[in-house]
Design a protein around this motif. Structure first.
Motif, PDB file in Angstrom:
ATOM      1  N   ASP A  28       0.898  -1.168   0.029  1.00  0.00           N
ATOM      2  CA  ASP A  28       0.091   0.132   0.008  1.00  0.00           C
ATOM      3  C   ASP A  28       1.066   1.145   0.045  1.00  0.00           C
ATOM      4  O   ASP A  28       1.540   1.526   0.971  1.00  0.00           O
ATOM      5  CB  ASP A  28      -0.779   0.048   1.278  1.00  0.00           C
ATOM      6  CG  ASP A  28      -1.843   1.172   1.381  1.00  0.00           C
ATOM      7  OD1 ASP A  28      -2.048   1.735   0.238  1.00  0.00           O
ATOM      8  OD2 ASP A  28      -2.470   1.248   2.437  1.00  0.00           O
ATOM      9  N   LYS A  83       2.778   0.886   3.464  1.00  0.00           N
ATOM     10  CA  LYS A  83       2.588  -0.460   4.224  1.00  0.00           C
ATOM     11  C   LYS A  83       3.002  -1.800   3.397  1.00  0.00           C
ATOM     12  O   LYS A  83       2.346  -1.704   2.432  1.00  0.00           O
ATOM     13  CB  LYS A  83       1.232  -0.585   4.737  1.00  0.00           C
ATOM     14  CG  LYS A  83       0.741   0.429   5.956  1.00  0.00           C
ATOM     15  CD  LYS A  83      -0.564   0.370   6.217  1.00  0.00           C
ATOM     16  CE  LYS A  83      -0.968   1.268   7.123  1.00  0.00           C
ATOM     17  NZ  LYS A  83      -2.439   1.475   7.448  1.00  0.00           N
ATOM     18  N   LYS A 126      -0.900  -8.290   8.304  1.00  0.00           N
ATOM     19  CA  LYS A 126      -0.141  -7.859   9.475  1.00  0.00           C
ATOM     20  C   LYS A 126       0.996  -6.829   8.919  1.00  0.00           C
ATOM     21  O   LYS A 126       1.445  -7.383   7.789  1.00  0.00           O
ATOM     22  CB  LYS A 126       0.520  -9.119   9.941  1.00  0.00           C
ATOM     23  CG  LYS A 126       1.606  -8.877  11.184  1.00  0.00           C
ATOM     24  CD  LYS A 126       1.977 -10.296  11.656  1.00  0.00           C
ATOM     25  CE  LYS A 126       3.500 -10.355  12.364  1.00  0.00           C
ATOM     26  NZ  LYS A 126       3.860 -11.522  12.674  1.00  0.00           N
ATOM     27  N   GLU A 127       1.366  -5.727   9.338  1.00  0.00           N
ATOM     28  CA  GLU A 127       2.025  -4.687   8.864  1.00  0.00           C
ATOM     29  C   GLU A 127       3.584  -5.321   9.143  1.00  0.00           C
ATOM     30  O   GLU A 127       4.208  -5.512  10.384  1.00  0.00           O
ATOM     31  CB  GLU A 127       1.985  -3.530   9.492  1.00  0.00           C
ATOM     32  CG  GLU A 127       0.596  -2.736   8.958  1.00  0.00           C
ATOM     33  CD  GLU A 127       0.682  -1.260   9.310  1.00  0.00           C
ATOM     34  OE1 GLU A 127       1.789  -0.805   9.783  1.00  0.00           O
ATOM     35  OE2 GLU A 127      -0.411  -0.846   9.565  1.00  0.00           O
ATOM     36  N   LEU A 150       3.892   1.616  -0.944  1.00  0.00           N
ATOM     37  CA  LEU A 150       5.145   1.575  -0.379  1.00  0.00           C
ATOM     38  C   LEU A 150       6.274   2.606  -1.293  1.00  0.00           C
ATOM     39  O   LEU A 150       6.147   2.587  -2.364  1.00  0.00           O
ATOM     40  CB  LEU A 150       5.520  -0.056  -0.829  1.00  0.00           C
ATOM     41  CG  LEU A 150       6.894  -0.008  -0.238  1.00  0.00           C
ATOM     42  CD1 LEU A 150       6.702  -0.527   1.477  1.00  0.00           C
ATOM     43  CD2 LEU A 150       7.488  -1.308  -0.735  1.00  0.00           C
ATOM     44  N   LEU A 172       1.246  -5.388   3.949  1.00  0.00           N
ATOM     45  CA  LEU A 172       0.517  -6.346   4.536  1.00  0.00           C
ATOM     46  C   LEU A 172       0.602  -7.818   4.446  1.00  0.00           C
ATOM     47  O   LEU A 172       0.493  -8.166   3.309  1.00  0.00           O
ATOM     48  CB  LEU A 172      -0.919  -5.897   4.616  1.00  0.00           C
ATOM     49  CG  LEU A 172      -1.065  -4.676   5.183  1.00  0.00           C
ATOM     50  CD1 LEU A 172      -2.403  -3.738   4.646  1.00  0.00           C
ATOM     51  CD2 LEU A 172      -1.318  -4.500   6.745  1.00  0.00           C
ATOM     52  N   GLN A 174       6.404  -3.911   7.035  1.00  0.00           N
ATOM     53  CA  GLN A 174       7.246  -2.777   6.616  1.00  0.00           C
ATOM     54  C   GLN A 174       8.464  -2.171   7.303  1.00  0.00           C
ATOM     55  O   GLN A 174       9.451  -1.951   6.680  1.00  0.00           O
ATOM     56  CB  GLN A 174       6.495  -1.777   5.505  1.00  0.00           C
ATOM     57  CG  GLN A 174       6.013  -0.586   6.755  1.00  0.00           C
ATOM     58  CD  GLN A 174       4.597  -1.076   7.276  1.00  0.00           C
ATOM     59  OE1 GLN A 174       3.901  -2.111   6.886  1.00  0.00           O
ATOM     60  NE2 GLN A 174       4.180  -0.226   8.032  1.00  0.00           N
ATOM     61  N   ASN A 175       8.297  -2.303   8.527  1.00  0.00           N
ATOM     62  CA  ASN A 175       9.351  -1.665   9.236  1.00  0.00           C
ATOM     63  C   ASN A 175      10.175  -2.725  10.089  1.00  0.00           C
ATOM     64  O   ASN A 175      10.735  -2.021  11.180  1.00  0.00           O
ATOM     65  CB  ASN A 175       8.559  -0.526  10.279  1.00  0.00           C
ATOM     66  CG  ASN A 175       8.051   0.329   9.561  1.00  0.00           C
ATOM     67  OD1 ASN A 175       8.555   0.973   8.631  1.00  0.00           O
ATOM     68  ND2 ASN A 175       6.801   0.985   9.838  1.00  0.00           N
TER      69      ASN A 175
END
Ligand SMILES: Nc1ncnc2c1ncn2[C@@H]1O[C@H](COP(=O)(O)OP(=O)(O)O)[C@@H](O)[C@H]1O
Ligand code: SF4
Ligand SMILES: [Mg+2]
Length: 374
Positions: free
Chosen positions: A37, A103, A109-110, A39, A105, A112-113
């Protein structure tokens, strides 16, 4: 399984129906397993790295607002010239880099970080990669069996060493290597055999998503088709979501369900394989198709010259990222292509392009590759 794709020549047969590999045993894509999303991945680099530090930093915009979904059992191909950001998004997805914005997912579940070392075991096992160069990714001082068992340990697979050893042998069967290879060292293997070990490791923990970044381009041409076929067979069997990064459009046409075309960090076109390989195209896709080598003389190809080099991601053009090389730009009034990043347009169900061209101009686009009998 097995005898559907006898030779590499078949990949390059433009008379063959699109996605010919899937005429048998095709899995219907299932639920969405991965969602990107908006990104973004920007790298900070020293502007004057070569001449000592002036302190000034520059930004490399490797990925700009990537948005897409991928489903269970589907093969999504990602194409575009070198430097357009394909490996960058794969690294962020894997947790080898973290996102600048947006993001990722994974089943809601996120991630990206979360760098790979902070990911839980299931997430690590679920997102795996087959690297371009199997020579760099195997530990030269560990037997093949040991490397696969090591992956199983990381994925916390099996209750004990016996179970892991058994699974390792089954994985060798899966990638069609003799079980005796468990005792061999990587240097005793050919490139194709090494890549089979790489594939065994990627699928060892029941991955939901496997990213294959140009998985056969470092291999001898004679083994490329067999390794690609193996990867596709396992993907179908395991219902894995395969993100297949490639610059070879004939292979992409042959094996993918959907195609995403990237240019300078942007997704410029996205759609089913049929949609992306037929007009209307994004002007960049049209140029990529024109560059596909086709030996078959019954097939006519429009010659489109893609002028100049891809601009630097450190200094991208204003407006549309493709405007410095686009032959359709004059069809858009008001200098819009120079000024504004185009919106994402939906042309048909699931078919999107990022371009300012009006509908009637898009309707005029003819096929780049014409099969004479048609
Ligand atoms: N670690 C990094 N630091 C700075 N710039 C990078 C880094 N990795 C990639 N880039 C730059 O980001 C852009 C996208 O690179 P990459 O994702 O490797 O493209 P591709 O895989 O499509 O060839 C390129 O301009 C590349 O030079
Ligand atoms: S927006 Fe303009 S420059 Fe960009 S691809 Fe479309 S026509 Fe070409
Ligand atoms: Mg790359």
């Amino acid at each position: 399984m097995c005898s559907r794709r006898p030779s590499r020549a078949k990949y390059h047969d433009w008379n063959a129906p699109i996605a010919a590999a899937k005429t048998t045993e095709k899995n219907e894509p299932g639920e969405v397993v991965l969602k990107m999303d908006n990104l973004k991945k920007y790298y900070q680099v020293a502007a004057n790295a070569l001449f000592g530090s002036s302190g000034e930093m520059k930004v490399v915009k490797a990925n700009e607002t990537l948005t897409f979904e991928a489903r269970e059992s589907e093969t999504l191909a990602i194409v575009g010239e070198s430097g357009c950001g394909k490996s960058t998004f794969a690294k962020v997805l894997m947790g080898l880099e973290t996102a600048t914005e947006g993001k990722i997912l994974l089943g809601g579940k996120e991630i990206q970080n979360t760098p790979i070392e902070s990911r839980d075991t299931r997430t690590v096992a679920d997102v795996q990669m087959v690297f371009q160069n199997p020579f760099d990714t195997l530990n030269p001082s560990m037997t093949v069996g040991r490397q696969i068992i090591r992956a199983l340990e990381i994925f916390k697979f099996g209750a004990n060493d016996n179970e892991r050893r058994q699974r390792m042998l089954e994985l060798l069967d899966l990638v069609k290597l003799p079980r005796a290879f468990a005792e061999r060292m990587p240097r005793q293997l050919s490139g194709g055999q090494k890549q089979r070990v790489g594939i065994a490791r990627a699928f060892a923990g029941g991955a939901k998503i496997v990213v294959a970044d140009e998985p056969v381009s470092a291999l001898d041409v004679s083994v490329q088709a067999a390794v690609t076929d193996l990867l596709m067979d396992i993907q179908r069997e395991e219902k894995t979501t395969l993100l297949f990064i490639s610059h070879d459009l004939s292979i992409v046409r042959y094996l993918s369900d959907r195609v995403m075309v990237m240019y300078l960090g942007h997704v410029v076109e996205m759609g089913s394989t049929d949609q992306v390989f037929a007009p209307p195209y994004h002007p960049y896709t049209e140029a990529l198709l024109s560059a596909v080598p086709i030996a078959d003389t019954s097939i006519e190809k429009e010659h489109i010259v893609l002028e100049g080099d891809i601009p630097s991601a450190m200094n991208p053009p204003s407006g549309c990222p493709f405007q410095t090389r686009c032959r359709w730009k004059s069809e858009v009034g008001g200098g819009l292509c120079d000024k504004e990043v185009p919106p994402i347009r939906t042309l048909a169900d699931g078919h999107q392009i990022k371009c300012h061209l009006a509908d009637d101009v898009l309707d005029r686009m003819g096929p780049v590759i014409k099969i004479a009998a048609e």
